[in-house]
Enzyme design. Structure first.
Site, mmCIF file in Angstrom:
data_model
loop_
_atom_site.group_PDB
_atom_site.id
_atom_site.type_symbol
_atom_site.label_atom_id
_atom_site.label_comp_id
_atom_site.label_asym_id
_atom_site.label_seq_id
_atom_site.Cartn_x
_atom_site.Cartn_y
_atom_site.Cartn_z
ATOM 1 N N ALA A 72 0.742 -1.056 -0.043
ATOM 2 C CA ALA A 72 0.025 -0.036 -0.139
ATOM 3 C C ALA A 72 0.832 1.247 -0.141
ATOM 4 C CB ALA A 72 -0.879 -0.026 1.029
ATOM 5 N N THR A 73 2.002 1.314 0.568
ATOM 6 C CA THR A 73 2.759 2.453 0.838
ATOM 7 C C THR A 73 3.301 2.918 -0.645
ATOM 8 O OG1 THR A 73 3.316 2.118 3.068
ATOM 9 C CG2 THR A 73 5.027 3.529 1.605
ATOM 10 N N SER A 200 -2.895 -3.831 0.751
ATOM 11 C CA SER A 200 -1.593 -4.834 0.922
ATOM 12 C C SER A 200 -2.267 -6.177 1.221
ATOM 13 C CB SER A 200 -0.624 -4.329 2.065
ATOM 14 O OG SER A 200 0.018 -3.189 1.552
ATOM 15 N N HIS A 202 -0.738 -8.558 3.180
ATOM 16 C CA HIS A 202 -0.345 -9.103 4.538
ATOM 17 C C HIS A 202 -1.328 -8.396 5.528
ATOM 18 C CE1 HIS A 202 1.373 -5.509 6.682
ATOM 19 N NE2 HIS A 202 1.425 -5.107 5.508
ATOM 20 N N CYS A 322 3.379 1.625 11.830
ATOM 21 C CA CYS A 322 4.632 2.542 11.288
ATOM 22 C C CYS A 322 5.110 3.598 12.061
ATOM 23 C CB CYS A 322 3.970 3.200 9.860
ATOM 24 S SG CYS A 322 3.230 1.885 8.611
#
Length: 390
Positions: A72-73, A200, A202, A322
């Protein structure tokens, strides 16, 4: 005693079915999917396209609208930076929200230094945005609205259908970070006019290091240049050899992802017991529409770091993975007007389909006893009981 894992908004245990789907492409079928001249390459290529189809089917979109990346980042950076680069003639104004993931906020902060104007929408005490304010914030030079589907810390769900409709009415691109909502609620993109969607693997019991970017095929194509240049992989949007095992795992994780009713039952039971048995607790966003698996709780007059250290068998977090280790309080809680003391006392519980009832019961007992023990030794708790602080 074994660990009790309650940090599933940070990452999840890989599903055995996902792992099984990946293993052949780690061991036998290890060809490069771009090497279609031979059978092993074609097998890898076919596996990539199957994963793409699995995801497209889940979202009710075309296979050609699905692009793979590292997570996603990267997707967020690709979209925000790419839209700014490609839509300069229209404007340089972006709208986002104060409670977005740091991947959005830090990317926007970087672009502000380069002259891009960012409007950061506030939230109310429940973590909700004001749709009227969003509508009024859109200008002629607005090129992008970037608002997540569900918050990773509070679990508060934003009204993405209404947000998408507002953006469509004003001919503004809408990018939705759906990382926390995918796998917990259905998202049918035939019915929701989201232009760009990111997540994402995960977070839904898939592997780390792989994610998805959806780009709607419109009459007037959405222009986004490659963030990573190289070969012509992913229709030229992302260069580099495709990570076949991870992509296969991503496709499988999306295919089997679904909401499990017991997760909410366990979460609600956890909250009920904590409220009844532990004094001075606050559940952030409790009155808002939230993810079924998420509970962000302030245990007042105890530092969350101290409490978690005293709970070695419980795997918990004080907010976004994060941002862990930072000295500042959660930016999400600050935006919700939570005071610093309560923000520093907050712990996030996030459950998954692998969470068991017995684990919840054990976690409750450990919490009740540990909170009591820590407070008994706390001078701050003593001051509170004496009425010298609120």
């Amino acid at each position: 005693m074994s660990w009790i894992y309650l940090d599933n908004n940070a990452t999840t245990k890989i599903d055995p079915n996902v792992l099984e789907s990946m293993l052949p492409f780690l061991q036998e079928s290890y060809g490069n999917p771009s090497s279609v001249q031979h059978k092993m390459g074609r097998e890898a290529n076919q596996a990539i396209e199957l994963a793409r189809h699995q995801i497209a089917l889940k979202l009710q979109v075309k296979d050609s609208e699905i692009f793979f990346n590292s997570g996603a980042t990267e997707g967020i950076n690709t979209v925000i930076r790419g839209v700014v680069q490609s839509y300069k003639k229209k404007g340089q104004h972006i709208i986002t929200c104060q409670t977005e993931h740091k991947a959005v906020l830090n990317t926007c902060a970087h672009l502000e230094k380069k002259g891009v104007e960012i409007t950061y929408l506030p939230v109310n005490k429940k973590g909700e945005i004001d749709l009227g304010l969003l509508r009024n914030s859109i200008r002629k030079d607005t090129i992008l609205v970037c608002i997540m589907a569900a918050n990773n810390e509070s679990g508060v769900i934003h009204p993405i259908v209404e947000i998408a409709q507002i953006c469509q009415e004003h001919d503004v691109l809408y990018c939705c970070d759906a990382t926390q909502l995918i796998g917990k609620q259905e998202i049918n993109l035939q019915h929701i006019p989201i232009d760009l969607l990111i997540f994402s693997a995960h977070k839904i019991h898939g592997p780390k290091g792989v994610g998805v970017l959806y780009i709607r095929r419109k009459t007037k194509p959405i222009q986004i240049p490659a963030l990573i240049t190289g070969g012509k992989q992913e229709q030229g949007l992302r260069g580099g050899t495709l990570n076949v095992p991870m992509i296969v795992g991503c496709g499988k994780a999306v295919e089997i992802a679904k909401n499990h009713a017991q997760i909410r039952l366990y979460r609600d039971h956890l909250e009920k017991q904590i409220l009844e048995r532990i004094p001075q607790v606050v559940i952030h966003g409790k009155e808002a529409k939230r993810l079924d698996n998420t509970s962000f709780i302030a245990f007042r007059h105890i530092k969350s770091a101290e409490l978690m250290t005293s709970l070695p068998h419980l795997v918990l977090s004080s907010g976004s993975a994060c941002a862990s280790g930072l000295l500042d309080p959660s930016h999400v809680l600050k935006a919700m007007t939570v005071n610093d003391d309560d923000a520093f006392s907050s712990i996030r519980f996030s459950l998954s389909k692998f969470t068991e009832r017995d684990e919840i019961e054990r976690a409750i007992e450990e919490l009740v006893q540990t909170v009591h023990n820590v407070r008994q030794l706390s001078p701050i708790w003593k001051l509170f009981n004496e009425g010298r602080i609120e």
